[in-house]
Design a protein around this motif. Structure first.
Motif, PDB file in Angstrom:
ATOM      1  N   LEU A  46     -18.095 -19.656   5.894  1.00 55.02           N
ATOM      2  CA  LEU A  46     -18.018 -18.668   4.814  1.00 55.02           C
ATOM      3  C   LEU A  46     -17.329 -19.203   3.566  1.00 55.02           C
ATOM      4  N   ALA A  47     -16.363 -20.065   3.754  1.00 49.96           N
ATOM      5  CA  ALA A  47     -15.594 -20.615   2.634  1.00 49.96           C
ATOM      6  C   ALA A  47     -15.241 -22.051   2.971  1.00 49.96           C
ATOM      7  N   PRO A  48     -15.017 -22.872   1.964  1.00 50.76           N
ATOM      8  CA  PRO A  48     -14.749 -24.291   2.219  1.00 50.76           C
ATOM      9  C   PRO A  48     -13.583 -24.548   3.175  1.00 50.76           C
ATOM     10  N   ASP A  49     -12.590 -23.662   3.177  1.00 49.39           N
ATOM     11  CA  ASP A  49     -11.427 -23.895   4.042  1.00 49.39           C
ATOM     12  C   ASP A  49     -11.522 -23.177   5.393  1.00 49.39           C
ATOM     13  N   MET A  50     -12.698 -22.636   5.709  1.00 44.39           N
ATOM     14  CA  MET A  50     -12.895 -21.973   7.002  1.00 44.39           C
ATOM     15  C   MET A  50     -13.700 -22.876   7.932  1.00 44.39           C
ATOM     16  N   LEU A  51     -13.481 -22.697   9.211  1.00 45.48           N
ATOM     17  CA  LEU A  51     -14.199 -23.492  10.202  1.00 45.48           C
ATOM     18  C   LEU A  51     -15.607 -22.929  10.404  1.00 45.48           C
ATOM     19  N   PRO A  52     -16.548 -23.771  10.876  1.00 41.85           N
ATOM     20  CA  PRO A  52     -17.961 -23.390  10.930  1.00 41.85           C
ATOM     21  C   PRO A  52     -18.313 -22.448  12.084  1.00 41.85           C
ATOM     22  N   PHE A  53     -19.561 -21.998  12.033  1.00 38.98           N
ATOM     23  CA  PHE A  53     -20.105 -21.072  13.020  1.00 38.98           C
ATOM     24  C   PHE A  53     -19.856 -21.540  14.449  1.00 38.98           C
ATOM     25  N   ALA A  54     -20.135 -22.790  14.756  1.00 42.45           N
ATOM     26  CA  ALA A  54     -19.952 -23.292  16.126  1.00 42.45           C
ATOM     27  C   ALA A  54     -18.506 -23.124  16.579  1.00 42.45           C
ATOM     28  N   TYR A  55     -17.567 -23.395  15.695  1.00 41.00           N
ATOM     29  CA  TYR A  55     -16.152 -23.216  16.036  1.00 41.00           C
ATOM     30  C   TYR A  55     -15.835 -21.743  16.275  1.00 41.00           C
ATOM     31  N   GLN A  56     -16.406 -20.869  15.469  1.00 43.89           N
ATOM     32  CA  GLN A  56     -16.155 -19.424  15.625  1.00 43.89           C
ATOM     33  C   GLN A  56     -16.618 -18.958  17.004  1.00 43.89           C
ATOM     34  N   VAL A  57     -17.803 -19.407  17.406  1.00 42.03           N
ATOM     35  CA  VAL A  57     -18.330 -19.022  18.726  1.00 42.03           C
ATOM     36  C   VAL A  57     -17.422 -19.562  19.825  1.00 42.03           C
ATOM     37  N   LYS A  58     -17.072 -20.838  19.749  1.00 38.31           N
ATOM     38  CA  LYS A  58     -16.181 -21.419  20.762  1.00 38.31           C
ATOM     39  C   LYS A  58     -14.876 -20.641  20.838  1.00 38.31           C
ATOM     40  N   SER A  59     -14.365 -20.208  19.699  1.00 39.16           N
ATOM     41  CA  SER A  59     -13.086 -19.505  19.666  1.00 39.16           C
ATOM     42  C   SER A  59     -13.148 -18.128  20.311  1.00 39.16           C
ATOM     43  N   THR A  60     -14.352 -17.541  20.395  1.00 37.65           N
ATOM     44  CA  THR A  60     -14.455 -16.272  21.122  1.00 37.65           C
ATOM     45  C   THR A  60     -14.174 -16.499  22.604  1.00 37.65           C
ATOM     46  N   VAL A  61     -14.559 -17.646  23.117  1.00 39.87           N
ATOM     47  CA  VAL A  61     -14.274 -17.989  24.511  1.00 39.87           C
ATOM     48  C   VAL A  61     -12.798 -18.337  24.671  1.00 39.87           C
ATOM     49  N   VAL A  62     -12.258 -19.094  23.721  1.00 40.95           N
ATOM     50  CA  VAL A  62     -10.850 -19.504  23.773  1.00 40.95           C
ATOM     51  C   VAL A  62      -9.929 -18.288  23.777  1.00 40.95           C
ATOM     52  N   HIS A  63     -10.224 -17.289  22.947  1.00 37.47           N
ATOM     53  CA  HIS A  63      -9.325 -16.134  22.822  1.00 37.47           C
ATOM     54  C   HIS A  63      -9.651 -15.005  23.785  1.00 37.47           C
ATOM     55  N   SER A  64     -10.615 -15.220  24.680  1.00 38.16           N
ATOM     56  CA  SER A  64     -10.888 -14.235  25.735  1.00 38.16           C
ATOM     57  C   SER A  64     -10.520 -14.868  27.077  1.00 38.16           C
ATOM     58  N   LEU A  65     -11.436 -15.585  27.667  1.00 39.99           N
ATOM     59  CA  LEU A  65     -11.166 -16.219  28.949  1.00 39.99           C
ATOM     60  C   LEU A  65      -9.993 -17.195  28.839  1.00 39.99           C
ATOM     61  N   GLY A  66      -9.967 -17.986  27.787  1.00 40.38           N
ATOM     62  CA  GLY A  66      -8.872 -18.942  27.606  1.00 40.38           C
ATOM     63  C   GLY A  66      -7.519 -18.265  27.518  1.00 40.38           C
ATOM     64  N   ALA A  67      -7.460 -17.126  26.869  1.00 40.17           N
ATOM     65  CA  ALA A  67      -6.198 -16.390  26.767  1.00 40.17           C
ATOM     66  C   ALA A  67      -5.750 -15.888  28.133  1.00 40.17           C
ATOM     67  N   LEU A  68      -6.701 -15.369  28.916  1.00 41.71           N
ATOM     68  CA  LEU A  68      -6.351 -14.891  30.259  1.00 41.71           C
ATOM     69  C   LEU A  68      -5.898 -16.037  31.151  1.00 41.71           C
ATOM     70  N   GLU A  69      -6.545 -17.176  31.028  1.00 41.31           N
ATOM     71  CA  GLU A  69      -6.112 -18.350  31.792  1.00 41.31           C
ATOM     72  C   GLU A  69      -4.718 -18.793  31.343  1.00 41.31           C
ATOM     73  N   GLY A  70      -4.453 -18.707  30.035  1.00 38.78           N
ATOM     74  CA  GLY A  70      -3.130 -19.040  29.519  1.00 38.78           C
ATOM     75  C   GLY A  70      -2.059 -18.104  30.050  1.00 38.78           C
ATOM     76  N   VAL A  71      -2.364 -16.818  30.105  1.00 40.38           N
ATOM     77  CA  VAL A  71      -1.417 -15.858  30.652  1.00 40.38           C
ATOM     78  C   VAL A  71      -1.156 -16.170  32.124  1.00 40.38           C
ATOM     79  N   ARG A  72      -2.205 -16.501  32.856  1.00 36.90           N
ATOM     80  CA  ARG A  72      -2.056 -16.849  34.279  1.00 36.90           C
ATOM     81  C   ARG A  72      -1.105 -18.040  34.438  1.00 36.90           C
TER      82      ARG A  72
END
Length: 173
Positions: A46-72
């Motif tokens: 969206l903007a030069p200082d934002m990360l791309p679409f692929a990173y956004q998709v990966k981050s949905t996994v990181v902040h869902s399943l990855g967050a639960l694994e981190g809490v564990r």
């Protein structure tokens, strides 16, 4: 009925990851129909200082399943590995996360309440209780990345609308 940590976290993650998965399919189909190189969509931002679409998709996994694994584990550090270079690789990450989420034990997730955990990135750290981390850090980050992925696709002309972001509602039967 009281709201449990599991009910507040896991079903919304599952639902929205399903929507992200559908967005990936629509983005790939759009690229094929319009003769756009997949790489152009995957690296769009969206903007030069934002990360791309692929990173956004990966981050949905990181902040869902990855967050639960981190809490564990009691420790969450964002996954800084490359997101994946193809629609198929991203779809696999999302599908795998949805499969693992579907198999989580609600009692285990509810047992995380009150447990300390730490967020670390580089030299910064913050200490949380598990429920505070999930509800005030992870969920907002998750929705930020879902919305940003959606917004990138809209900006690139993919034929999606609000219903693609919201998905199906679990209506009363």
């Amino acid at each position: 009925m009281s709201l449990t940590l599991y009910a507040a976290v896991v079903p919304p993650f599952q639902k929205m990851l399903g929507n992200v998965r559908a967005l990936l399919d629509k983005a790939e189909a759009h690229c094929a129909a319009q003769g756009i190189a997949n790489e152009n969509m995957l690296q769009a931002h969206l903007a030069p200082d934002m990360l791309p679409f692929a990173y956004q998709v990966k981050s949905t996994v990181v902040h869902s399943l990855g967050a639960l694994e981190g809490v564990r584990k009691g420790l969450f550090s964002p996954d800084m590995t490359p997101p994946g270079e193809t629609f198929a690789a991203l779809a696999e990450k999302v599908d795998d996360a949805r499969d693992v989420l579907a198999g989580l034990d609600p009692e285990e997730i509810n047992s995380f309440e009150g447990h300390p955990m730490r967020f670390e990135i580089k030299a910064y750290h913050a200490d949380f209780l598990a429920e505070g981390f999930l509800l005030t850090f992870s969920i907002p980050n998750f929705y930020f990345h879902v919305a940003t992925a959606y917004d990138i696709l809209r900006m690139k002309g993919v034929a999606i609308g609000k219903v693609d972001y919201l998905g199906q509602f679990p209506l009363k039967k």
